[in-house]
Design an enzyme around this catalytic site. Structure first.
Site, PDB file in Angstrom:
ATOM      1  N   GLY A 193      20.240  17.163  19.432  1.00  0.00           N
ATOM      2  CA  GLY A 193      20.468  15.936  19.566  1.00  0.00           C
ATOM      3  C   GLY A 193      20.775  14.896  17.772  1.00  0.00           C
ATOM      4  O   GLY A 193      21.559  16.326  17.058  1.00  0.00           O
ATOM      5  N   LEU A 202      20.216  13.210  15.339  1.00  0.00           N
ATOM      6  CA  LEU A 202      19.095  13.716  14.265  1.00  0.00           C
ATOM      7  C   LEU A 202      18.847  14.298  14.535  1.00  0.00           C
ATOM      8  O   LEU A 202      18.562  14.896  12.694  1.00  0.00           O
ATOM      9  CB  LEU A 202      17.989  12.489  14.897  1.00  0.00           C
ATOM     10  CG  LEU A 202      16.859  12.400  13.570  1.00  0.00           C
ATOM     11  CD1 LEU A 202      17.975  11.876  12.244  1.00  0.00           C
ATOM     12  CD2 LEU A 202      15.863  11.857  13.837  1.00  0.00           C
ATOM     13  N   ASP A 223      12.440  23.290  25.969  1.00  0.00           N
ATOM     14  CA  ASP A 223      11.897  21.673  27.041  1.00  0.00           C
ATOM     15  C   ASP A 223      10.690  21.288  26.417  1.00  0.00           C
ATOM     16  O   ASP A 223       9.790  22.352  26.728  1.00  0.00           O
ATOM     17  CB  ASP A 223      11.964  22.343  28.158  1.00  0.00           C
ATOM     18  CG  ASP A 223      11.815  20.696  29.528  1.00  0.00           C
ATOM     19  OD1 ASP A 223      11.236  20.179  28.705  1.00  0.00           O
ATOM     20  OD2 ASP A 223      11.736  20.929  30.250  1.00  0.00           O
ATOM     21  N   ALA A 275      13.420  14.072  22.286  1.00  0.00           N
ATOM     22  CA  ALA A 275      13.103  12.591  22.987  1.00  0.00           C
ATOM     23  C   ALA A 275      13.642  12.225  24.103  1.00  0.00           C
ATOM     24  O   ALA A 275      14.803  12.706  24.253  1.00  0.00           O
ATOM     25  CB  ALA A 275      13.075  11.579  21.351  1.00  0.00           C
ATOM     26  N   THR A 330      15.858   9.131  25.004  1.00  0.00           N
ATOM     27  CA  THR A 330      15.806   8.024  24.534  1.00  0.00           C
ATOM     28  C   THR A 330      16.933   7.287  25.566  1.00  0.00           C
ATOM     29  O   THR A 330      17.759   6.466  25.207  1.00  0.00           O
ATOM     30  CB  THR A 330      17.410   8.394  23.047  1.00  0.00           C
ATOM     31  OG1 THR A 330      18.180   9.316  23.883  1.00  0.00           O
ATOM     32  CG2 THR A 330      16.373   9.130  22.223  1.00  0.00           C
ATOM     33  N   THR A 368      10.461   4.497  16.886  1.00  0.00           N
ATOM     34  CA  THR A 368      11.229   3.073  16.953  1.00  0.00           C
ATOM     35  C   THR A 368      10.931   1.453  16.826  1.00  0.00           C
ATOM     36  O   THR A 368       9.577   1.462  16.916  1.00  0.00           O
ATOM     37  CB  THR A 368      11.885   2.902  19.039  1.00  0.00           C
ATOM     38  OG1 THR A 368      12.776   2.117  19.000  1.00  0.00           O
ATOM     39  CG2 THR A 368      10.841   2.891  20.151  1.00  0.00           C
ATOM     40  N   ASP A 369      11.805   0.729  16.558  1.00  0.00           N
ATOM     41  CA  ASP A 369      11.597  -0.357  16.317  1.00  0.00           C
ATOM     42  C   ASP A 369      10.970  -0.847  17.452  1.00  0.00           C
ATOM     43  O   ASP A 369      10.243  -2.218  17.827  1.00  0.00           O
ATOM     44  CB  ASP A 369      13.116  -1.026  16.100  1.00  0.00           C
ATOM     45  CG  ASP A 369      13.592  -0.348  16.431  1.00  0.00           C
ATOM     46  OD1 ASP A 369      14.191   0.532  17.281  1.00  0.00           O
ATOM     47  OD2 ASP A 369      14.969  -1.570  16.531  1.00  0.00           O
ATOM     48  N   TYR A 395      10.721   2.795  28.391  1.00  0.00           N
ATOM     49  CA  TYR A 395      10.810   3.221  27.258  1.00  0.00           C
ATOM     50  C   TYR A 395       9.266   3.838  25.784  1.00  0.00           C
ATOM     51  O   TYR A 395       9.229   4.723  25.335  1.00  0.00           O
ATOM     52  CB  TYR A 395      12.881   3.393  26.849  1.00  0.00           C
ATOM     53  CG  TYR A 395      12.624   4.173  24.892  1.00  0.00           C
ATOM     54  CD1 TYR A 395      12.890   5.754  24.974  1.00  0.00           C
ATOM     55  CD2 TYR A 395      12.401   3.613  23.702  1.00  0.00           C
ATOM     56  CE1 TYR A 395      13.252   5.746  23.377  1.00  0.00           C
ATOM     57  CE2 TYR A 395      13.047   3.853  22.631  1.00  0.00           C
ATOM     58  CZ  TYR A 395      13.561   5.103  22.609  1.00  0.00           C
ATOM     59  OH  TYR A 395      13.328   5.612  21.446  1.00  0.00           O
ATOM     60  N   LYS A 417       6.866   5.769  23.276  1.00  0.00           N
ATOM     61  CA  LYS A 417       7.287   6.005  22.423  1.00  0.00           C
ATOM     62  C   LYS A 417       5.490   5.569  21.748  1.00  0.00           C
ATOM     63  O   LYS A 417       5.318   6.411  20.636  1.00  0.00           O
ATOM     64  CB  LYS A 417       8.197   4.874  21.470  1.00  0.00           C
ATOM     65  CG  LYS A 417       9.453   5.916  22.170  1.00  0.00           C
ATOM     66  CD  LYS A 417       9.713   7.230  21.830  1.00  0.00           C
ATOM     67  CE  LYS A 417      10.372   7.068  19.950  1.00  0.00           C
ATOM     68  NZ  LYS A 417      10.616   9.297  19.983  1.00  0.00           N
TER      69      LYS A 417
HETATM   70  N1  LIG Z   1      18.939   6.297  19.047  1.00  0.00           N
HETATM   71  C1  LIG Z   1      18.196   5.578  18.488  1.00  0.00           C
HETATM   72  O1  LIG Z   1      18.804   4.203  18.117  1.00  0.00           O
HETATM   73  C2  LIG Z   1      17.152   5.346  18.395  1.00  0.00           C
HETATM   74  C3  LIG Z   1      15.908   4.196  17.662  1.00  0.00           C
HETATM   75  C4  LIG Z   1      14.871   4.815  17.299  1.00  0.00           C
HETATM   76  C5  LIG Z   1      14.077   5.627  17.591  1.00  0.00           C
HETATM   77  N2  LIG Z   1      14.550   6.313  18.080  1.00  0.00           N
HETATM   78  C6  LIG Z   1      14.345   7.811  17.603  1.00  0.00           C
HETATM   79  O2  LIG Z   1      15.050   9.412  17.198  1.00  0.00           O
HETATM   80  C7  LIG Z   1      14.929  10.119  17.792  1.00  0.00           C
HETATM   81  C8  LIG Z   1      16.040  11.447  17.914  1.00  0.00           C
HETATM   82  O3  LIG Z   1      16.810  10.293  19.328  1.00  0.00           O
HETATM   83  P1  LIG Z   1      18.392  10.605  19.065  1.00  0.00           P
HETATM   84  O4  LIG Z   1      18.936   9.001  18.952  1.00  0.00           O
HETATM   85  O5  LIG Z   1      18.621  11.575  18.260  1.00  0.00           O
HETATM   86  O6  LIG Z   1      17.866  11.183  20.308  1.00  0.00           O
HETATM   87  P2  LIG Z   1      19.243  11.827  20.930  1.00  0.00           P
HETATM   88  O7  LIG Z   1      20.578  12.352  20.382  1.00  0.00           O
HETATM   89  O8  LIG Z   1      19.389  11.857  22.129  1.00  0.00           O
HETATM   90  O9  LIG Z   1      18.664  13.412  21.671  1.00  0.00           O
HETATM   91  C9  LIG Z   1      17.888  13.533  21.599  1.00  0.00           C
HETATM   92  C10 LIG Z   1      17.296  14.714  22.549  1.00  0.00           C
HETATM   93  O10 LIG Z   1      16.387  15.241  22.585  1.00  0.00           O
HETATM   94  C11 LIG Z   1      16.734  16.617  23.884  1.00  0.00           C
HETATM   95  N3  LIG Z   1      16.002  16.640  24.484  1.00  0.00           N
HETATM   96  C12 LIG Z   1      15.582  15.593  25.678  1.00  0.00           C
HETATM   97  N4  LIG Z   1      14.678  16.052  27.025  1.00  0.00           N
HETATM   98  C13 LIG Z   1      14.046  16.804  26.229  1.00  0.00           C
HETATM   99  C14 LIG Z   1      12.905  18.375  26.376  1.00  0.00           C
HETATM  100  N5  LIG Z   1      12.504  17.786  28.152  1.00  0.00           N
HETATM  101  N6  LIG Z   1      12.944  18.835  25.313  1.00  0.00           N
HETATM  102  C15 LIG Z   1      13.712  18.926  24.403  1.00  0.00           C
HETATM  103  N7  LIG Z   1      14.664  18.763  24.255  1.00  0.00           N
HETATM  104  C16 LIG Z   1      15.074  16.983  25.295  1.00  0.00           C
HETATM  105  C17 LIG Z   1      17.650  15.901  23.924  1.00  0.00           C
HETATM  106  O11 LIG Z   1      18.435  16.649  25.168  1.00  0.00           O
HETATM  107  P3  LIG Z   1      20.151  16.275  25.737  1.00  0.00           P
HETATM  108  O12 LIG Z   1      20.757  15.577  24.666  1.00  0.00           O
HETATM  109  O13 LIG Z   1      19.950  17.548  26.429  1.00  0.00           O
HETATM  110  O14 LIG Z   1      18.679  15.381  26.523  1.00  0.00           O
HETATM  111  C18 LIG Z   1      18.658  15.119  22.480  1.00  0.00           C
HETATM  112  O15 LIG Z   1      19.614  17.122  21.859  1.00  0.00           O
HETATM  113  C19 LIG Z   1      13.487   9.983  18.758  1.00  0.00           C
HETATM  114  O16 LIG Z   1      12.538  10.296  18.359  1.00  0.00           O
HETATM  115  C20 LIG Z   1      13.981   8.692  19.516  1.00  0.00           C
HETATM  116  O17 LIG Z   1      13.241   7.838  20.151  1.00  0.00           O
HETATM  117  C21 LIG Z   1      16.068   6.784  18.123  1.00  0.00           C
END
Ligand SMILES: NC(=O)c1ccc[n+]([C@@H]2O[C@H](COP(=O)([O-])OP(=O)(O)OC[C@H]3O[C@@H](n4cnc5c(N)ncnc54)[C@H](OP(=O)(O)O)[C@@H]3O)[C@@H](O)[C@H]2O)c1
Length: 276
Positions: free
Chosen positions: A23, A25, A45, A64, A66, A101-102, A125, A129
Site C-alpha cells: 500500500g 503508506l 493476508d 487495511a 481502505t 483515521t480522522d 469503514y 477502524k
Molecule cells: N488513505 C487514506 O486517506 C487514509 C486516511 C487516514 C488513515 N488511513 C489509514 O492508513 C493506513 C494505510 O492506508 P493506505 O492509504 O496506505 O491504504 P492502501 O494504499 O489501500 O494500503 C492498504 C494495503 O493493505 C492491503 N490489504 C488489504 N486487505 C488486506 C489483507 N486482508 N491482508 C493484508 N493486506 C491487506 C492492501 O492490499 P490490496 O491493495 O491488495 O487491497 C494495500 O496494499 C490504513 O490503516 C488506513 O486506514 C488512510
C-alpha cells in the site's frame, strides 16, 4: 501505559515488520525504515494468523481495508481486515504501530479534533477502524492521520492528475475540510512516535483545506489547465457519510508534520503514474 523499550528499533532494522507493504503508506514505511521486512497481502493476508516468522521487535501495521464506500456494502469484510487483522498483528507480541483515521469523528466540531475528543464514527469503514484501535491492545501506538496520498497506489492526488489531464473541468467536494497528509512525512514521523508512551496520537499535515481547494492546488503545482467546480457532499452523493470537519491536532506532543502543500510538492516530485 508507558512502553518498556527505550528504543524499539535497537534490535535492528530487520526485526521491524511492515504489514500492507504494497500500500501507499507501507511503501513509504519501508523506505523510512531501511532493512525492515515488508509483507504484502500476498505474503500475509492479515485476516489469517501470521505465518511463522522470526519474532519482530516492532510491527508497523499498514494493512487495511481502505475502500470507504465499499465497506458500506460489506461491513463484515471490512471488519475482518481492520479489526481481525489488527488483532492478528497484535498477536505477534511486539509493540505495534496501528494506523487509524480522522473518520472516527463525526465532523460536527468547529475546531480541530484532539486525542481526548470522543469518536463518533458515521460510516462502516470508520466503525471498523475504531474497533481496530481497540484490537491493537495495550502495547500500541494508535496513529490517526487523514487524507493520505503518496507516489504509488490509488489516491486523490493521482486521480486528480489523471482526470485533470483528460478534462477541462472537474467537480470536487468543497464542504469537507481535512489535512491531506503525504505518506513520506507520516512515515518519517513514526520514528518519533515510537519514542512516546503507548496511546492514541493525531499525526497529520499542518494546515487544512477542502478537497476542492486541494484539487486546485494539485492542478496549480502540476501546471494542469483544469477548472475545479465546487460541489457539496450531497451533490457528489458518495455511499458512505464523511465528516465535514476532520482536521486533526495533537494535544499530546505528537510529532508535527510539514504543511500539506509541502507534502504535495514532495509527492509530485517523485510520482510514478504507471497504472493509475
Ligand atoms: N488513505 C487514506 O486517506 C487514509 C486516511 C487516514 C488513515 N488511513 C489509514 O492508513 C493506513 C494505510 O492506508 P493506505 O492509504 O496506505 O491504504 P492502501 O494504499 O489501500 O494500503 C492498504 C494495503 O493493505 C492491503 N490489504 C488489504 N486487505 C488486506 C489483507 N486482508 N491482508 C493484508 N493486506 C491487506 C492492501 O492490499 P490490496 O491493495 O491488495 O487491497 C494495500 O496494499 C490504513 O490503516 C488506513 O486506514 C488512510
Amino acid at each position: 501505559m508507558e512502553h518498556g523499550l527505550a528504543d524499539p528499533l535497537r534490535a535492528g532494522p530487520d526485526r521491524v515488520l511492515v504489514t500492507g507493504a504494497g500500500g501507499q503508506l507501507g511503501v513509504a514505511l519501508l523506505e523510512t525504515f531501511p532493512g525492515a521486512r515488508g509483507l504484502t497481502r500476498a505474503d500475509w493476508d492479515v485476516t489469517r494468523p501470521a505465518p511463522v516468522l522470526e519474532a519482530p521487535t516492532l510491527v508497523l501495521h499498514a494493512a487495511a481495508w481502505t475502500n470507504v464506500d465499499g465497506a458500506e456494502d460489506d461491513p463484515q469484510g471490512a471488519a475482518a481486515v481492520n479489526v481481525g487483522g489488527t488483532a492478528n498483528a497484535a498477536a505477534l507480541g511486539a509493540p505495534l504501530v496501528a494506523f487509524s483515521t480522522d473518520y472516527v469523528f463525526d465532523g460536527d466540531k468547529a475546531e480541530p479534533y484532539v486525542e481526548s475528543d470522543s469518536p463518533n464514527p458515521q460510516s462502516a469503514y470508520a466503525r471498523t477502524k475504531l474497533h481496530g484501535e481497540a484490537a491493537a491492545g495495550e502495547r500500541a501506538w494508535i496513529v490517526r492521520s487523514s487524507g493520505l496520498f503518496g507516489w504509488t497506489s490509488r489516491n486523490f492526488v493521482r486521480t486528480m492528475l489523471r482526470l485533470g489531464a483528460e478534462r477541462d473541468e472537474i467537480a470536487v467536494v468543497d464542504d469537507q475540510r481535512t489535512a491531506p497528509t503525504f505518506v513520506g512525512h507520516l512515515a518519517a514521523a513514526v520514528r518519533d512516535v515510537v519514542e512516546l508512551p503507548y496511546g492514541v496520537y493525531h499525526v497529520a499535515a499542518a494546515g487544512n483545506c477542502t478537497w476542492a481547494e486541494f484539487a486546485e492546488a494539485i492542478f496549480e503545482e502540476a501546471g494542469l489547465d483544469c477548472r475545479v467546480r465546487r460541489i457539496t457532499t450531497a451533490e457528489f452523493g458518495a455511499k458512505a457519510p464523511r465528516p465535514a470537519n476532520s482536521v486533526l491536532r495533537s494535544e499530546k506532543g505528537a510529532p508535527t508534520l510539514p504543511h500539506w502543500r509541502e507534502g504535495l510538492r514532495a509527492c509530485l516530485a517523485r510520482l510514478d503514474m504507471t497504472g493509475v
